[in-house]
Design an enzyme around this catalytic site. Structure first.
Site, PDB file in Angstrom:
ATOM      1  N   ALA A 139       0.850  -1.199   0.000  1.00 43.13           N
ATOM      2  CA  ALA A 139       0.000   0.000   0.000  1.00 43.13           C
ATOM      3  C   ALA A 139       0.878   1.239   0.000  1.00 43.13           C
ATOM      4  O   ALA A 139       2.058   1.169   0.330  1.00 43.13           O
ATOM      5  CB  ALA A 139      -0.902   0.017   1.223  1.00 43.13           C
ATOM      6  N   GLU A 151      12.002   4.018   2.686  1.00 43.89           N
ATOM      7  CA  GLU A 151      11.108   2.863   2.812  1.00 43.89           C
ATOM      8  C   GLU A 151      11.960   1.602   2.919  1.00 43.89           C
ATOM      9  O   GLU A 151      12.850   1.381   2.091  1.00 43.89           O
ATOM     10  CB  GLU A 151      10.218   2.811   1.569  1.00 43.89           C
ATOM     11  CG  GLU A 151       9.027   1.883   1.661  1.00 43.89           C
ATOM     12  CD  GLU A 151       8.076   2.084   0.472  1.00 43.89           C
ATOM     13  OE1 GLU A 151       6.871   2.097   0.680  1.00 43.89           O
ATOM     14  OE2 GLU A 151       8.573   2.234  -0.663  1.00 43.89           O
ATOM     15  N   GLU A 188       6.763  -1.804  -4.373  1.00 47.46           N
ATOM     16  CA  GLU A 188       7.024  -2.542  -3.128  1.00 47.46           C
ATOM     17  C   GLU A 188       7.344  -4.012  -3.353  1.00 47.46           C
ATOM     18  O   GLU A 188       8.136  -4.595  -2.616  1.00 47.46           O
ATOM     19  CB  GLU A 188       5.830  -2.403  -2.168  1.00 47.46           C
ATOM     20  CG  GLU A 188       5.651  -0.973  -1.687  1.00 47.46           C
ATOM     21  CD  GLU A 188       4.736  -0.847  -0.469  1.00 47.46           C
ATOM     22  OE1 GLU A 188       4.087  -1.844  -0.087  1.00 47.46           O
ATOM     23  OE2 GLU A 188       4.689   0.260   0.092  1.00 47.46           O
ATOM     24  N   GLU A 243      13.077   6.284  -0.904  1.00 46.18           N
ATOM     25  CA  GLU A 243      14.354   6.446  -0.202  1.00 46.18           C
ATOM     26  C   GLU A 243      14.261   6.056   1.274  1.00 46.18           C
ATOM     27  O   GLU A 243      15.177   5.462   1.837  1.00 46.18           O
ATOM     28  CB  GLU A 243      14.813   7.910  -0.330  1.00 46.18           C
ATOM     29  CG  GLU A 243      16.249   8.125   0.129  1.00 46.18           C
ATOM     30  CD  GLU A 243      16.576   9.608   0.317  1.00 46.18           C
ATOM     31  OE1 GLU A 243      17.759   9.922   0.439  1.00 46.18           O
ATOM     32  OE2 GLU A 243      15.640  10.437   0.357  1.00 46.18           O
ATOM     33  N   GLU A 288       2.217   1.317  -6.442  1.00 49.87           N
ATOM     34  CA  GLU A 288       2.698   0.826  -5.146  1.00 49.87           C
ATOM     35  C   GLU A 288       2.989  -0.678  -5.194  1.00 49.87           C
ATOM     36  O   GLU A 288       3.951  -1.147  -4.588  1.00 49.87           O
ATOM     37  CB  GLU A 288       1.687   1.150  -4.044  1.00 49.87           C
ATOM     38  CG  GLU A 288       1.589   2.631  -3.724  1.00 49.87           C
ATOM     39  CD  GLU A 288       2.868   3.203  -3.095  1.00 49.87           C
ATOM     40  OE1 GLU A 288       3.625   2.431  -2.470  1.00 49.87           O
ATOM     41  OE2 GLU A 288       3.123   4.408  -3.250  1.00 49.87           O
ATOM     42  N   GLU A 294      -8.729   9.901   5.956  1.00 49.01           N
ATOM     43  CA  GLU A 294      -7.955   8.967   5.123  1.00 49.01           C
ATOM     44  C   GLU A 294      -8.862   7.967   4.414  1.00 49.01           C
ATOM     45  O   GLU A 294      -9.709   7.332   5.026  1.00 49.01           O
ATOM     46  CB  GLU A 294      -6.927   8.194   5.959  1.00 49.01           C
ATOM     47  CG  GLU A 294      -6.002   7.354   5.073  1.00 49.01           C
ATOM     48  CD  GLU A 294      -5.022   6.480   5.865  1.00 49.01           C
ATOM     49  OE1 GLU A 294      -4.091   5.948   5.250  1.00 49.01           O
ATOM     50  OE2 GLU A 294      -5.183   6.329   7.088  1.00 49.01           O
TER      51      GLU A 294
END
Lengths: 177, 177
Positions: A74, A139, A95, A137, A91, A118
């Site tokens: 996510a 993550e 990821e 950077e 994403e 949200e």
């Protein structure tokens, strides 16, 4: 019910990913109250299903919980109004290193409605195509493959606690399996 | 993975129900970053099941979303460290006017792990006993009874979006029905 109305919204602090506001509310009983409001720009999440029917999950350190979590991939939108499906596809690839062959909308999630706007669009990705993982950077995460039944047992023994992940895995289970 | 460590936590604003902090983090790549952190004292939520197998839900206006939502009964703890089961029993009675004859733990939910520590203990209440609704001074809601299958269709058509409600209804469906 009488109406609840917002009279004023005041920015208290602009954060890195969320902003804090004080909202002055007019209540049905005639009272005025000040409520917290946290503004978030929105996000997307993905249930990535391999051709063997396994689910790709990410394990990462969460400062807010002071521990590692197991979550579905996510991330936040790149800009306000970015289409959630675009965000989900990006994403997933960033990821996990897989591109979605097909991406289907599963559900909409508002994470914590009492004080925050949200909103997460959740998708199911199938027919995954190997691509290249490229994390932000700041993550740091590991990708893991799990059987759905194993993940469900982690829902019920309290190992998985992330709301979007719980809702998405269970919704996928009820709709697809 | 190298360690992610918090170097400093600074209170920026103390709100009514959440507090805003700036956390200075030391990252595995050697960088330092400032992350938002929202502190919440915790909550409990309940899936209340009537003897006919229907679910009691609450409809209320949510300022953060600027619309009405359909949610399971829930509320914040009265004090830091209040047992979640106690909180769940109280909120059920206050919001719906029913006491739980039996209350079983269903799951733990962290609503939004990227920036907030909010933690909700979710319970299933059965053998409901009529008692007295007594809402908080600034709380306005209506109680509704729904069939589980009707609620599930509202999950998949995007009508129900509240994370704890989605996770709880689906978890109840998979475990109990």
């Amino acid at each position: 019910m009488e109406e609840i109305r917002r009279i004023k919204r005041e920015l208290i602090h602009r954060g890195k990913i969320v902003n804090f506001y004080e909202d002055t509310m007019s209540l049905p009983n005639g009272n005025t109250a000040v409520w917290d409001y946290i503004e978030h720009k929105g996000a997307a999440a993905v249930v990535p299903v391999t051709k063997e029917g396994k689910i790709l999950m990410v394990r990462q350190y969460r400062n807010a919980l002071e521990r590692y979590t197991l979550e579905i991939p996510a991330g936040a939108v790149n800009y306000l109004g970015e289409p959630k499906e675009e965000c989900a596809a990006r994403e997933l690839e960033e990821e996990t290193g897989y591109r979605a062959g097909t991406l289907e909308w599963l559900m909409n999630v508002n994470t914590t409605v009492a004080f925050c706007n949200e909103f997460i669009g959740v998708y199911v990705a199938q027919n995954l195509i190997p691509a290249k993982q490229h994390l932000d950077e700041d993550e740091f995460l590991n990708v893991e493959e799990h059987e759905l039944e194993e993940l469900l047992s982690m829902v019920y023994d309290g190992t998985i606690t992330d709301a979007k992940t719980l809702a998405a895995l269970l919704a996928y289970r009820v709709k697809y399996r």
